[in-house]
Design an enzyme around this catalytic site. Structure first.
Site, PDB file in Angstrom:
ATOM      1  N   GLU A  58       0.827  -1.206   0.000  1.00 48.07           N
ATOM      2  CA  GLU A  58       0.000   0.000   0.000  1.00 48.07           C
ATOM      3  C   GLU A  58       0.865   1.261   0.000  1.00 48.07           C
ATOM      4  O   GLU A  58       0.557   2.241  -0.681  1.00 48.07           O
ATOM      5  CB  GLU A  58      -0.951   0.006   1.195  1.00 48.07           C
ATOM      6  CG  GLU A  58      -2.086  -1.000   1.102  1.00 48.07           C
ATOM      7  CD  GLU A  58      -1.650  -2.424   1.404  1.00 48.07           C
ATOM      8  OE1 GLU A  58      -2.333  -3.373   0.975  1.00 48.07           O
ATOM      9  OE2 GLU A  58      -0.605  -2.587   2.087  1.00 48.07           O
ATOM     10  N   HIS A 127      -8.931  -5.653   9.423  1.00 48.87           N
ATOM     11  CA  HIS A 127      -9.634  -5.529   8.144  1.00 48.87           C
ATOM     12  C   HIS A 127     -11.040  -4.958   8.330  1.00 48.87           C
ATOM     13  O   HIS A 127     -11.889  -5.115   7.450  1.00 48.87           O
ATOM     14  CB  HIS A 127      -9.750  -6.894   7.456  1.00 48.87           C
ATOM     15  CG  HIS A 127      -8.453  -7.484   7.029  1.00 48.87           C
ATOM     16  ND1 HIS A 127      -7.579  -8.050   7.914  1.00 48.87           N
ATOM     17  CD2 HIS A 127      -7.870  -7.581   5.806  1.00 48.87           C
ATOM     18  CE1 HIS A 127      -6.511  -8.496   7.267  1.00 48.87           C
ATOM     19  NE2 HIS A 127      -6.664  -8.221   5.980  1.00 48.87           N
TER      20      HIS A 127
END
Length: 330
Positions: A58, A127
């Site tokens: 990311e 998550h």
């Protein structure tokens, strides 16, 4: 008009933006496969040059989006889960959010950072975040979070067209929500809230999936003569204070339902902002309905306990009414 699911509507908006402007590109992990459905099928139309599958880093592709935007492209960076913003926070906060300001406007950064957000069924603490309050606090970012397919498509087009970095958050609990939306491109302007349900006794400002919870509660309470107005901010930065304050001035009561933690959250900001702007209109203490200040549990039972429920929203509404039972008796 054709019916579209929440994520399909975002896909339609992104596709329209790419057809409109060839500088719009997509980057992120598995974007060629269409994770969540938002980028599904785009590689077949626009090719691998504009749909860039990246390594699982990311920090790398979130930072690459900054360079691409500064060089004249309009990147759509698919971060996947909003928890992953923490992995790339330096690139988001110190680079994307700051460079237009630090360059005196000489550098435009038309980036959309997209992520699915919130608990989605035992995805566990890493998550399942809803970090919108942290992102709101990062000056230089715009933040949107739609609750309907119609808003999802229109906000997507507006976000891609904006010359500033926009964080676009999609509530994963809304994935199966479906409604008819226009086939042609249209914008839902950033910074404009929507009154999803008119009412006169209590204002509920609700975010994302909690908009629908609030509307359902309002429909139930209507049988008792309690009239609830539901306001959906849609855009968190900029926030439409005019619509929120006008609603509270009409009803005199405020509940904020925010699917995130209580401490330093959106709910606290809205209550503080309304108190500053419309203190003389408040007839009772505002109420906030949020998560507790804990990580999101893996256990389905505990995850359900964390969530804001319809009962929580109803209890908060009744708290603002005090002893009042039916409309008009206060």
């Amino acid at each position: 008009m054709a019916r579209a699911y929440y994520m399909q509507a975002m896909n339609q908006g992104l596709r329209a933006a790419m057809e409109e402007d060839e500088t719009v590109i997509v980057m992120g992990e598995d974007v060629d496969r269409g994770v969540f459905g938002v980028t599904r099928g785009l590689i077949d139309t626009f090719g691998a040059n504009r749909i860039r599958k990246t390594p699982i880093s990311e920090a790398a592709f979130v930072g690459s989006a900054v360079g691409a935007a500064a060089a004249g492209l309009k990147p759509f960076a698919h971060v996947m889960f909003s928890s992953f913003f923490y992995v790339a926070m330096d690139q988001v906060a110190n680079q994307a959010a700051r460079l237009r300001y630090m360059s005196g406007g000489q550098v435009e950064l038309p980036i959309v950072y997209f992520a699915g957000t919130g608990p989605s069924g035992s995805a566990a603490a890493q998550h399942s975040e809803n970090p919108h309050s942290i992102l709101m606090h990062t000056a230089g970012l715009k933040v949107v979070m739609p609750s309907t397919p119609y808003d999802a498509k229109g906000l997507m087009i507006a976000a891609v067209r904006d010359p500033n970095p926009v964080v676009y958050l999609a509530d994963l609990r809304l994935s199966r929500r479906r409604e008819s939306i226009p086939g042609e491109p249209y914008e839902v302007p950033l910074g404009v809230a929507d009154v999803k349900r008119e009412g006169k006794d209590v204002t509920v400002v609700a975010l994302a999936s909690l908009v629908h919870t609030a509307v359902d509660v309002a429909d139930t309470l209507e049988a008792e003569g309690i009239s609830v107005e539901v306001v959906d901010p849609r855009s968190l930065v900029p926030l439409d204070w005019d619509t929120i304050v006008a609603s509270v001035r009409k009803t005199g009561r405020l509940v904020v339902a925010d699917p995130a933690r209580r401490l330093c959250g959106l709910a606290a900001e809205i209550i503080a902002g309304v108190s500053e702007r419309a203190w003389d209109s408040l007839r009772s203490q505002p109420q906030r309905v949020t998560w507790p200040d804990i990580p999101v549990p893996f256990s389905p039972v505990l995850e359900g306990r964390l969530d804001v429920s319809a009962d929580d929203v109803e209890e908060a509404i009744r708290a603002t009414l005090g002893d009042r039972v039916v409309a008009g008796s206060a």
